[in-house]
Structures are given as structure tokens and as C-alpha cells.
Motif scaffolding. Sequence first.
Motif, PDB file in Angstrom:
ATOM      1  N   GLY A  19       0.826  -1.209   0.000  1.00 37.37           N
ATOM      2  CA  GLY A  19       0.000   0.000   0.000  1.00 37.37           C
ATOM      3  C   GLY A  19       0.857   1.255   0.000  1.00 37.37           C
ATOM      4  O   GLY A  19       0.584   2.212  -0.733  1.00 37.37           O
ATOM      5  N   ILE A  20       1.912   1.238   0.796  1.00 38.15           N
ATOM      6  CA  ILE A  20       2.834   2.386   0.815  1.00 38.15           C
ATOM      7  C   ILE A  20       3.547   2.509  -0.522  1.00 38.15           C
ATOM      8  O   ILE A  20       3.713   3.619  -1.053  1.00 38.15           O
ATOM      9  N   LEU A  21       3.933   1.380  -1.103  1.00 37.16           N
ATOM     10  CA  LEU A  21       4.583   1.390  -2.419  1.00 37.16           C
ATOM     11  C   LEU A  21       3.653   1.952  -3.492  1.00 37.16           C
ATOM     12  O   LEU A  21       4.077   2.728  -4.355  1.00 37.16           O
ATOM     13  N   VAL A  22       2.376   1.592  -3.428  1.00 43.43           N
ATOM     14  CA  VAL A  22       1.398   2.139  -4.380  1.00 43.43           C
ATOM     15  C   VAL A  22       1.299   3.649  -4.219  1.00 43.43           C
ATOM     16  O   VAL A  22       1.239   4.382  -5.208  1.00 43.43           O
ATOM     17  N   LEU A  23       1.296   4.122  -2.990  1.00 43.28           N
ATOM     18  CA  LEU A  23       1.244   5.574  -2.760  1.00 43.28           C
ATOM     19  C   LEU A  23       2.466   6.274  -3.322  1.00 43.28           C
ATOM     20  O   LEU A  23       2.375   7.355  -3.894  1.00 43.28           O
ATOM     21  N   VAL A  24       3.634   5.649  -3.169  1.00 43.85           N
ATOM     22  CA  VAL A  24       4.876   6.262  -3.639  1.00 43.85           C
ATOM     23  C   VAL A  24       4.946   6.268  -5.162  1.00 43.85           C
ATOM     24  O   VAL A  24       5.372   7.253  -5.768  1.00 43.85           O
ATOM     25  N   THR A  25       4.509   5.189  -5.792  1.00 42.34           N
ATOM     26  CA  THR A  25       4.674   5.077  -7.243  1.00 42.34           C
ATOM     27  C   THR A  25       3.500   5.619  -8.036  1.00 42.34           C
ATOM     28  O   THR A  25       3.647   5.869  -9.227  1.00 42.34           O
ATOM     29  N   GLY A  26       2.364   5.767  -7.418  1.00 42.29           N
ATOM     30  CA  GLY A  26       1.183   6.079  -8.212  1.00 42.29           C
ATOM     31  C   GLY A  26       0.627   7.469  -8.013  1.00 42.29           C
ATOM     32  O   GLY A  26       0.693   8.047  -6.950  1.00 42.29           O
ATOM     33  N   ASN A  27       0.131   8.024  -9.100  1.00 41.19           N
ATOM     34  CA  ASN A  27      -0.722   9.208  -9.081  1.00 41.19           C
ATOM     35  C   ASN A  27      -1.651   9.089 -10.276  1.00 41.19           C
ATOM     36  O   ASN A  27      -1.655   8.073 -10.974  1.00 41.19           O
ATOM     37  N   ASP A  28      -2.434  10.093 -10.558  1.00 35.39           N
ATOM     38  CA  ASP A  28      -3.419   9.971 -11.627  1.00 35.39           C
ATOM     39  C   ASP A  28      -2.790   9.865 -13.010  1.00 35.39           C
ATOM     40  O   ASP A  28      -3.428   9.393 -13.943  1.00 35.39           O
ATOM     41  N   ARG A  29      -1.544  10.297 -13.160  1.00 34.12           N
ATOM     42  CA  ARG A  29      -0.893  10.174 -14.471  1.00 34.12           C
ATOM     43  C   ARG A  29      -0.471   8.743 -14.765  1.00 34.12           C
ATOM     44  O   ARG A  29      -0.472   8.309 -15.910  1.00 34.12           O
ATOM     45  N   ASN A  30      -0.056   8.014 -13.755  1.00 36.87           N
ATOM     46  CA  ASN A  30       0.324   6.614 -13.973  1.00 36.87           C
ATOM     47  C   ASN A  30      -0.567   5.694 -13.126  1.00 36.87           C
ATOM     48  O   ASN A  30      -0.092   4.875 -12.355  1.00 36.87           O
ATOM     49  N   ALA A  31      -1.862   5.855 -13.321  1.00 37.40           N
ATOM     50  CA  ALA A  31      -2.841   5.057 -12.578  1.00 37.40           C
ATOM     51  C   ALA A  31      -2.717   3.576 -12.917  1.00 37.40           C
ATOM     52  O   ALA A  31      -2.949   2.719 -12.062  1.00 37.40           O
ATOM     53  N   GLY A  32      -2.348   3.269 -14.170  1.00 39.46           N
ATOM     54  CA  GLY A  32      -2.185   1.864 -14.552  1.00 39.46           C
ATOM     55  C   GLY A  32      -1.123   1.173 -13.741  1.00 39.46           C
ATOM     56  O   GLY A  32      -1.291   0.019 -13.327  1.00 39.46           O
ATOM     57  N   GLN A  33      -0.017   1.854 -13.496  1.00 38.20           N
ATOM     58  CA  GLN A  33       1.052   1.289 -12.680  1.00 38.20           C
ATOM     59  C   GLN A  33       0.572   1.070 -11.244  1.00 38.20           C
ATOM     60  O   GLN A  33       0.882   0.045 -10.638  1.00 38.20           O
ATOM     61  N   ALA A  34      -0.179   2.021 -10.711  1.00 41.16           N
ATOM     62  CA  ALA A  34      -0.706   1.873  -9.351  1.00 41.16           C
ATOM     63  C   ALA A  34      -1.637   0.669  -9.261  1.00 41.16           C
ATOM     64  O   ALA A  34      -1.599  -0.086  -8.285  1.00 41.16           O
ATOM     65  N   ARG A  35      -2.454   0.482 -10.288  1.00 40.03           N
ATOM     66  CA  ARG A  35      -3.366  -0.674 -10.293  1.00 40.03           C
ATOM     67  C   ARG A  35      -2.598  -1.994 -10.309  1.00 40.03           C
ATOM     68  O   ARG A  35      -2.941  -2.930  -9.586  1.00 40.03           O
ATOM     69  N   VAL A  36      -1.573  -2.066 -11.151  1.00 34.19           N
ATOM     70  CA  VAL A  36      -0.795  -3.311 -11.272  1.00 34.19           C
ATOM     71  C   VAL A  36      -0.059  -3.611  -9.968  1.00 34.19           C
ATOM     72  O   VAL A  36      -0.075  -4.756  -9.482  1.00 34.19           O
ATOM     73  N   VAL A  37       0.586  -2.623  -9.395  1.00 36.15           N
ATOM     74  CA  VAL A  37       1.302  -2.832  -8.123  1.00 36.15           C
ATOM     75  C   VAL A  37       0.319  -3.243  -7.031  1.00 36.15           C
ATOM     76  O   VAL A  37       0.600  -4.137  -6.222  1.00 36.15           O
ATOM     77  N   ALA A  38      -0.857  -2.615  -7.010  1.00 31.57           N
ATOM     78  CA  ALA A  38      -1.867  -2.965  -6.010  1.00 31.57           C
ATOM     79  C   ALA A  38      -2.346  -4.403  -6.200  1.00 31.57           C
ATOM     80  O   ALA A  38      -2.517  -5.142  -5.221  1.00 31.57           O
ATOM     81  N   LEU A  39      -2.549  -4.805  -7.452  1.00 30.73           N
ATOM     82  CA  LEU A  39      -2.997  -6.176  -7.700  1.00 30.73           C
ATOM     83  C   LEU A  39      -1.926  -7.190  -7.304  1.00 30.73           C
ATOM     84  O   LEU A  39      -2.239  -8.214  -6.685  1.00 30.73           O
ATOM     85  N   VAL A  40      -0.672  -6.904  -7.618  1.00 27.75           N
ATOM     86  CA  VAL A  40       0.419  -7.796  -7.216  1.00 27.75           C
ATOM     87  C   VAL A  40       0.468  -7.906  -5.695  1.00 27.75           C
ATOM     88  O   VAL A  40       0.575  -9.001  -5.129  1.00 27.75           O
TER      89      VAL A  40
END
Length: 194
Positions: A19-40
Amino acid sequence: MIHGLPVLSVAIWLPILFGILVLVTGNDRNAGQARVVALVGAVLGFLVTIPLYVGFDDTTSAMQFVENSKIFHLLGLLDVGLLHIHYHLGVDGISMPLILLNSFFTPLVVIAGWQVIEKRVAQYMAAFLIMSGMVNGVFASMDAVWFYIFWEAMLIPMFLIIGVWGGPNRVYAAVKFFLYTLMGSLLMLVALLY
């Protein structure tokens, strides 16, 4: 523990770290990356709980997968020996299925929000991952203070989810949720202190 691996600690802290990693890597510009990290993170969080089911002995009523550590003494943060606060985890026949159920539903929540959540995607996914880890902590905690810490920490992402991504009356619902949980939490804190 299974083969020296603290399964319950991993089941609690792995989703929180993701969850912390998703917060660090994700914002609305790279939402796809946040989704993938969250799913993993959600899938790994579920996979680490499978040994709880496989290795659970249903012929005994004793607590299993017990972890007991004087973590504050090891870290040198404060002397809690007088308060008898221990990082003490374990599961029984009721809490083990609840941890499995929570960890199973977390990937489903991530998948369900894949297309529906379009704004603040990383924050949404992170809130659910952190909440999932805290819920596992609530179910596994054998120390009243740690139960209280996990319980209170779980309420923060839940409050945010209700208040930010809730329905039309989300602010009203979030305020009501806050007031009810505040009263219950204060009563629980008074009982713990007593």
C-alpha cells in the motif's frame, strides 16, 4: 511460524508495505502502474495466507502460528516491560478463516475498482491494501494494545474510502462513521487503560 517464516506478520505487513509502495509510485498520471502494483500486492497478500489453511490443525483448540516478540525492547524505543505489551500474534479456528476471507477479497476489491475508480486511483488502492493488512492484524492480535492499534489504524483508511469514494451522501456517512467509531474507541481505550 512455518519453517521459521512468521506467516502472520507477513500477512499483516506485506499488504501494508505494498500500500505504501502504491502511494509512492502512483498518481493519476500513472494510474495503470498503481493498479498493477496494487494487484500484485493483493495477490501476494492472499498467497501468504494459504499456509494458514494448509498447516492448520483442526484437532486442537490451541492458538496456532503463534508469534511472540518484545519488539519494543529489541528496538530500544521505550521500556514497556511494566505494561506487558508484546507483539503477540496467533490464530484459532475462528480468526484463521477470517484472515483468509479478508485476504481473498482484497484482490477482488482491486479488480472491482480497476475501471470504476478513475480519480485518485493510487490512494484508493493503497487505502484498501493498508486496511487489509490492519484487518489481518485485528484478527491475529493476541495482545489487547496491539489489537487496539490495529483496530484504530484500520479505521483511518476506511474513513477515507467512505469520505472520498462513497456515494452521494459520503460526507454525512463519513462524519457519522467517525462519531460512532470515536465513541466506541474511547470506551475501548478506557477499558484498556483500566
